[in-house]
Design an enzyme around this catalytic site. Structure first.
Site, PDB file in Angstrom:
ATOM      1  N   LYS A 163       0.841  -1.213   0.000  1.00 44.57           N
ATOM      2  CA  LYS A 163       0.000   0.000   0.000  1.00 44.57           C
ATOM      3  C   LYS A 163       0.870   1.254   0.000  1.00 44.57           C
ATOM      4  CE  LYS A 163      -4.576   1.305   1.630  1.00 44.57           C
ATOM      5  NZ  LYS A 163      -5.099   1.363   0.249  1.00 44.57           N
TER       6      LYS A 163
HETATM    7  N1  PMP Z   1      -6.352  -3.660  -3.058  1.00 43.61           N
HETATM    8  C1  PMP Z   1      -5.932  -2.388  -3.189  1.00 43.61           C
HETATM    9  C2  PMP Z   1      -4.931  -2.074  -4.240  1.00 43.61           C
HETATM   10  C3  PMP Z   1      -6.434  -1.384  -2.347  1.00 43.61           C
HETATM   11  O1  PMP Z   1      -6.021  -0.116  -2.491  1.00 43.61           O
HETATM   12  C4  PMP Z   1      -7.404  -1.716  -1.375  1.00 43.61           C
HETATM   13  C5  PMP Z   1      -7.983  -0.652  -0.500  1.00 43.61           C
HETATM   14  N2  PMP Z   1      -7.257  -0.473   0.666  1.00 43.61           N
HETATM   15  C6  PMP Z   1      -7.791  -3.063  -1.254  1.00 43.61           C
HETATM   16  C7  PMP Z   1      -7.250  -4.006  -2.110  1.00 43.61           C
HETATM   17  C8  PMP Z   1      -8.734  -3.496  -0.175  1.00 43.61           C
HETATM   18  O2  PMP Z   1      -8.048  -3.516   1.059  1.00 43.61           O
HETATM   19  P1  PMP Z   1      -8.802  -3.265   2.429  1.00 43.61           P
HETATM   20  O3  PMP Z   1      -9.912  -4.246   2.477  1.00 43.61           O
HETATM   21  O4  PMP Z   1      -7.782  -3.542   3.464  1.00 43.61           O
HETATM   22  O5  PMP Z   1      -9.285  -1.877   2.417  1.00 43.61           O
END
Ligand code: PMP
Length: 322
Positions: A163
């Site tokens: 991230k």
């Molecule tokens: N993949 C990406 C590339 C993202 O940016 C996100 C959003 N955070 C997710 C998946 C989903 O992750 P999460 O459920 O932890 O928000």
């Protein structure tokens, strides 16, 4: 940026302090601005009108992920722990007094004025802002999506798992081209051509009553919503999820499909590359999972209330003031 219901000013956490958002500014020399050398989280807090509180969903897990990822990049300011980050966030929410579903954006970024993109020149800082956020994607109708011809950035290039701010150039390319072509969003394939994830969300398929999602080694972010849904499907519906390598054409064979993520929540997909998914309508299991998800994130199910952290009720005398 301030929400219609929020009293002004809106506060941010910046340089170790709570300051009005308008004062939370970085220099144009900042490496994170120049090179995207930052790590961030997106956390949601749901407004509970009955008790006038915000319910922050799985905040500890978000901060654990941030701190774990900071090890990849040596990007960790001293004295930050999951507990201290949670406390700062709750205080900020209580100061901002938003009375609506809220998005929280903590960012660990490379501060200072180093000219070389080099994580050894350590000057990491943390900022957090909050804002009202309803839908990130329209989840009331099925999404029409495409497979992007941009590939997911590989783990050995810019790890999707991390991230990292700069990695979202990859997301922006996929989203902009998909939207220009008339789709709602895009699905990434890995460099090897297997299914990875959505532009900023994870992906699930339903086939013959079973759930399937790309495994953690398919250049995905290890989503907290993904893990939440795997747990809920197993615990509440007795449905196992197969975390595995998925071929592109399995997308076209699926009975149902949906995206999930903190922003996207549970977003049904009804068309992929102009091919209807199953009946072409929101799938039955997808709908059940979406309904359950909204109960859980709003602290309606006791079994999962350890995932929910509540702010002080807005009228409480102890409510944080500045
Ligand atoms: N993949 C990406 C590339 C993202 O940016 C996100 C959003 N955070 C997710 C998946 C989903 O992750 P999460 O459920 O932890 O928000």
């Amino acid at each position: 940026m301030s929400s219609k219901n929020s009293p002004m000013p809106n506060y941010a956490y910046f340089n170790g302090d709570f300051v009005p958002l308008s004062e939370a500014k970085i220099s144009i020399l900042t490496p994170a601005f120049l090179y995207g050398t930052s790590l961030f989280e997106g956390i949601r807090a749901y407004w509970l009108p009955e008790t006038k509180q915000l319910c922050v969903f799985r905040m500890e897990e978000h901060y654990e992920r941030l701190l774990t990822n900071s090890r990849i990049f040596h990007l960790l300011p001293k004295n930050l722990t999951v507990d201290s980050l949670c406390d700062i966030t709750i205080r900020l929410l209580e100061m901002n007094q938003l009375q609506e579903d809220t998005y929280i954006r903590p960012t660990l970024y490379q501060a200072g004025d180093a000219i070389t993109p080099n994580f050894n020149v350590l000057d990491a800082d943390l900022c957090i802002w909050t804002r009202g956020l309803g839908q990130y994607l329209d989840i009331s109708k099925g999404l029409k999506v495409c497979v992007s011809n941009w590939r997911r950035s590989a783990d050995n290039a810019i790890p999707a798992r991390a991230k990292a701010g700069g990695a979202y150039m990859n997301t922006a390319l996929a989203v902009s081209d998909a939207r220009k072509a008339g789709f709602d969003d895009a699905i990434f394939l890995t460099q090897e051509g297997t299914v990875s994830e959505g532009s900023a969300m994870n992906l699930f398929l339903v086939k013959d009553g079973k759930l399937h999602t790309p495994s953690k080694t398919e250049d995905i972010l290890e989503g907290i919503t993904r893990e939440t849904l795997i747990t809920l499907a197993r615990e509440e519906f007795g449905i196992e999820t197969f975390e595995r390598t998925i071929d592109r054409t399995e997308l076209y064979h699926a009975d149902e499909a949906f995206f999930c993520g903190t922003g996207a929540q549970v977003a049904p997909i009804t068309e992929i590359d102009h091919r209807p998914v199953g009946t072409g309508k929101t799938g039955e299991l997808t709908q059940r999972i979406q309904n359950l998800y909204f109960e859980v994130v709003k602290n309606k199910i006791d079994k999962y209330n350890s995932w929910c952290r509540l702010t002080q009720p807005l009228d409480a005398p102890t409510h944080a003031q500045v």
